[in-house]
Design an enzyme around this catalytic site. Structure first.
Site, PDB file in Angstrom:
ATOM      1  N   ASP A  30      10.643  -4.135  -7.240  1.00  0.00           N
ATOM      2  CA  ASP A  30      10.603  -4.011  -8.691  1.00  0.00           C
ATOM      3  C   ASP A  30       9.938  -5.211  -9.327  1.00  0.00           C
ATOM      4  O   ASP A  30      10.428  -5.755 -10.305  1.00  0.00           O
ATOM      5  CB  ASP A  30      12.018  -3.848  -9.268  1.00  0.00           C
ATOM      6  CG  ASP A  30      12.625  -2.525  -8.884  1.00  0.00           C
ATOM      7  OD1 ASP A  30      11.852  -1.636  -8.513  1.00  0.00           O
ATOM      8  OD2 ASP A  30      13.850  -2.383  -8.963  1.00  0.00           O
ATOM      9  N   ILE A 241      13.692  -7.921 -10.428  1.00  0.00           N
ATOM     10  CA  ILE A 241      13.417  -6.847 -11.373  1.00  0.00           C
ATOM     11  C   ILE A 241      12.144  -7.195 -12.126  1.00  0.00           C
ATOM     12  O   ILE A 241      11.702  -8.345 -12.130  1.00  0.00           O
ATOM     13  CB  ILE A 241      14.587  -6.614 -12.357  1.00  0.00           C
ATOM     14  CG1 ILE A 241      14.935  -7.892 -13.116  1.00  0.00           C
ATOM     15  CG2 ILE A 241      15.796  -6.068 -11.624  1.00  0.00           C
ATOM     16  CD1 ILE A 241      16.055  -7.711 -14.128  1.00  0.00           C
ATOM     17  N   ASP A 242      11.553  -6.193 -12.755  1.00  0.00           N
ATOM     18  CA  ASP A 242      10.277  -6.378 -13.438  1.00  0.00           C
ATOM     19  C   ASP A 242      10.359  -7.427 -14.540  1.00  0.00           C
ATOM     20  O   ASP A 242      11.423  -7.674 -15.113  1.00  0.00           O
ATOM     21  CB  ASP A 242       9.810  -5.066 -14.062  1.00  0.00           C
ATOM     22  CG  ASP A 242       9.472  -4.015 -13.036  1.00  0.00           C
ATOM     23  OD1 ASP A 242       9.342  -4.370 -11.850  1.00  0.00           O
ATOM     24  OD2 ASP A 242       9.324  -2.843 -13.429  1.00  0.00           O
ATOM     25  N   LYS A 243       9.226  -7.977 -14.853  1.00  0.00           N
ATOM     26  CA  LYS A 243       9.123  -8.971 -15.923  1.00  0.00           C
ATOM     27  C   LYS A 243       9.737  -8.462 -17.223  1.00  0.00           C
ATOM     28  O   LYS A 243      10.518  -9.157 -17.873  1.00  0.00           O
ATOM     29  CB  LYS A 243       7.654  -9.337 -16.142  1.00  0.00           C
ATOM     30  CG  LYS A 243       7.392 -10.182 -17.381  1.00  0.00           C
ATOM     31  CD  LYS A 243       5.897 -10.371 -17.591  1.00  0.00           C
ATOM     32  CE  LYS A 243       5.616 -11.115 -18.894  1.00  0.00           C
ATOM     33  NZ  LYS A 243       4.163 -11.255 -19.130  1.00  0.00           N
TER      34      LYS A 243
END
Length: 432
Positions: A30, A241-243
């Site tokens: 992710d 996790i994504d930015k």
């Protein structure tokens, strides 16, 4: 279900207690910023066309002297041991052919047993994470030198030749910089830290984001811990996790904790659930999405979904449950059975329910609703309130690596997400 695709298995009435599995513990799960890094690599090498000069592997050509300003690297080594350290540099270099000023990134003295070897083949063997095509493009741009002369891909390297890789920017020190950046620490003890990451913060340093990341902030926070080394890969981030996704992450403070947590993700015994606001209405209250996830060949910034038996990509399963309906959008809970890059975003987009405000997957457009000026203005205001994918890592559960205690954490919705939901509630109430 809106936009259901026949090639993806979407099953109703699934057990809600499926735990998160993270087989790709060490593969940047992710991680939105890492996909951006890959895109930068592709964009860089694409500036120089593939070239092999029409010469077979066994043929040789001579180097050509050019006028360049050579700036040695501070820690250049005459051995192949430094090869891996510059693989990312060669791939991210903007190959624009400008040779006014070059910086040394890699140097070695060739050891060739028997017949001479082409320079592109030789470098491919010593820069293990760089493809031959990328090395060929670097040579075509004039960045590969042998004995002080630029050479073509088909130049043959002999015993004792000095091979140098020169790039148009200084060599970057990839050591972690300690930065006093505020972070929301939910829990901490001698072994772990649980962080509630804010949207917009990159998790780990990478090309274009060497500072200002969660890792930089954690390095500062843990700098007083005895024996702590921010560059030690055996401690730190276990999953990501994504930015632009907010929510919970667990961080290991020592090697034992990291190994234990990594095995929990690998064995699918952790629990992670996300809240997502998605476009569209679901006919059912819960379901299961199964479809392999791989990089989109048409857009390297995105992931794509294929049939489970396609042989393309990695298997991925997402379980969803409706929490609140707003007519044109739906708040859902997503539980991951696997942990693939962009899994929730890609799965939901594929079945016709992109995340609200997720520009990369089409969610920044008005996909459902009314064709009126007032509705368009309402949606645009929603986009301004939450200008990122409406995705929050709400809960996190695992077994403590030292005590064996069940640890379960939950985080409140961030302000932008909460305001977005309140705005939709007000809108739907006004329609009654």
């Amino acid at each position: 279900m809106d936009g259901q695709n026949e090639n993806i298995k979407v099953e109703e009435s699934v057990n809600e207690n499926v735990v998160d599995g993270n087989v790709d513990v060490n593969e940047n799960i992710d991680v939105d910023e890492n996909i951006e890094v890959d895109e930068n690599i592709e964009a860089a090498v694409d500036r120089v066309p593939d070239t092999d000069n029409g010469v077979a592997d066994g043929a040789c050509s001579e180097g050509t002297a050019v006028a360049t300003k050579i700036i040695p690297a501070e820690n250049s080594e005459n051995s192949e041991s430094s090869g891996n350290a510059v693989d990312a540099d060669i791939e991210s270099e903007a190959l624009d052919g400008e040779l006014a000023e070059l910086y040394e990134h890699f140097r070695l003295v060739a050891e060739v047993a028997g017949e001479p070897v082409r320079v592109d083949k030789y470098l491919t063997e010593h820069l293990q994470h760089s493809s031959r095509s990328r090395i060929q493009r670097a040579a075509a741009a004039g960045y590969v030198f042998v004995n002080g002369k630029t050479v073509r891909n088909n130049h043959c390297v002999k015993q004792g030749d000095i091979i140098t890789l020169m790039l148009s920017r200084p060599h970057y020190d990839k050591s972690i910089v300690l930065e006093d950046i505020p972070i929301d620490i939910v829990y901490e003890d001698a072994d772990i830290v649980v962080v509630n990451k804010a949207a917009g913060m990159v998790v780990h340093p990478g090309i274009g984001n060497y500072t200002g990341t969660l890792v930089n902030a954690l390095a500062f926070h843990m700098s007083n811990q005895p024996g702590f080394d921010p560059d030690d890969p055996s401690v730190g981030i276990v999953h990501r996790i994504d930015k632009d996704t907010s929510g919970l992450l667990v961080v290991a403070k020592n090697e034992e904790a990291r190994e234990n947590l990594a095995m929990q993700f690998f064995n699918k015994t952790t629990l992670r659930s996300y809240n997502a606001l998605v476009w569209g209405h679901f006919d059912g209250d819960e379901g299961r999405i199964e479809g392999n996830i791989s990089r989109d060949p048409k857009d390297r910034m995105r992931m794509t979904v294929t049939e489970p038996d396609s042989g393309i990509g990695k298997p991925a399963v997402t379980h969803w449950r409706t929490l609140e309906r707003f007519g044109y959008v739906t708040l859902v809970e997503c539980v991951l059975e696997t942990g693939r890059t962009h899994q929730i975003r890609a799965h939901m987009s594929h079945i016709g329910h992109p995340l609200f405000a997720d520009e990369r997957y089409g969610g920044m457009e008005i996909l459902r609703g009314e064709n009126s000026a007032s509705y368009k203005a309402f949606i645009n205001n929603c986009f301004k309130i939450c200008p990122r994918q409406a995705l929050h890592a709400r809960t996190l559960g695992f077994v403590h690596p030292s005590t064996g205690e069940e640890m379960n954490f939950s985080s409140d919705m961030p302000d932008d997400f909460s305001q977005l939901l309140d705005k939709w509630r007000t809108y739907i109430e006004g329609k009654k």
